[in-house]
Design a protein around this motif. Sequence first.
Motif, PDB file in Angstrom:
ATOM      1  N   LEU A  18       7.220   3.439   6.281  1.00  0.00           N
ATOM      2  CA  LEU A  18       5.783   3.202   6.448  1.00  0.00           C
ATOM      3  C   LEU A  18       5.005   4.515   6.408  1.00  0.00           C
ATOM      4  CD1 LEU A  18       5.776   0.389   9.154  1.00  0.00           C
ATOM      5  CD2 LEU A  18       5.331   0.142   6.701  1.00  0.00           C
ATOM      6  N   VAL A  19       5.525   5.552   7.035  1.00  0.00           N
ATOM      7  CA  VAL A  19       4.854   6.856   7.014  1.00  0.00           C
ATOM      8  C   VAL A  19       4.718   7.336   5.570  1.00  0.00           C
ATOM      9  CG1 VAL A  19       5.126   9.310   7.590  1.00  0.00           C
ATOM     10  CG2 VAL A  19       5.488   7.569   9.348  1.00  0.00           C
ATOM     11  N   GLU A  20       5.781   7.209   4.815  1.00  0.00           N
ATOM     12  CA  GLU A  20       5.758   7.621   3.411  1.00  0.00           C
ATOM     13  C   GLU A  20       4.705   6.835   2.631  1.00  0.00           C
ATOM     14  OE1 GLU A  20       8.883   6.548   0.049  1.00  0.00           O
ATOM     15  OE2 GLU A  20       9.691   8.026   1.459  1.00  0.00           O
ATOM     16  N   ALA A  24       1.060   8.240   1.159  1.00  0.00           N
ATOM     17  CA  ALA A  24       0.818   8.134  -0.283  1.00  0.00           C
ATOM     18  C   ALA A  24      -0.500   7.422  -0.577  1.00  0.00           C
ATOM     19  CB  ALA A  24       1.973   7.399  -0.965  1.00  0.00           C
ATOM     20  N   GLN A  25      -0.928   6.575   0.339  1.00  0.00           N
ATOM     21  CA  GLN A  25      -2.202   5.856   0.178  1.00  0.00           C
ATOM     22  C   GLN A  25      -3.391   6.686   0.638  1.00  0.00           C
ATOM     23  OE1 GLN A  25      -1.411   2.299   2.442  1.00  0.00           O
ATOM     24  NE2 GLN A  25      -0.600   1.198   0.674  1.00  0.00           N
ATOM     25  N   GLY A  26      -3.130   7.885   1.139  1.00  0.00           N
ATOM     26  CA  GLY A  26      -4.215   8.765   1.539  1.00  0.00           C
ATOM     27  C   GLY A  26      -4.541   8.776   3.015  1.00  0.00           C
TER      28      GLY A  26
END
Length: 150
Positions: A18-20, A24-26
């Motif tokens: 989830l962190v990754e 990645a979504q900003g």
Amino acid sequence: MRIAIAADHNGLALKARLVERLSAQGHTVDDHGSHAGKPVDYPPLCAEVCRQVTGGHADRGMVLGGSGLGETIACNKVHGIRAGLCHDLWSTRVSRGNNDSNVLVLAAKLLSLREAVDIVETWLTTPFKGGVHARRLAQIAALERESVRH
């Protein structure tokens, strides 16, 4: 959005994914642990995430545990926190839309990565409805203030 996140040993792998994805979504993601696979106590992790939210350092918080039940109880002991344990999209929409939850709790032993991602995305994008729900939240806040005085 600034998101504080933590997981006990049960939620460690899901948290990493989830962190990754959130990064990645900003989103700005502040990972408060745990970082090792050994068993840890979840109340301090919950407290840290909740303090980040109530202190204004994070817009929202996420906590992952095995069942999420203990984490929900721990989070909701922190003044100003409205933590919702979400197992599906319906409970997620209610958690945000009706209860304006500011901390999401996920049961890592129950959810697949796909289910968790869908819940997180729904939780981050569902607005609070206000109206009658705002009145009820004010009543909950009054209960919280009352318990501090006694």
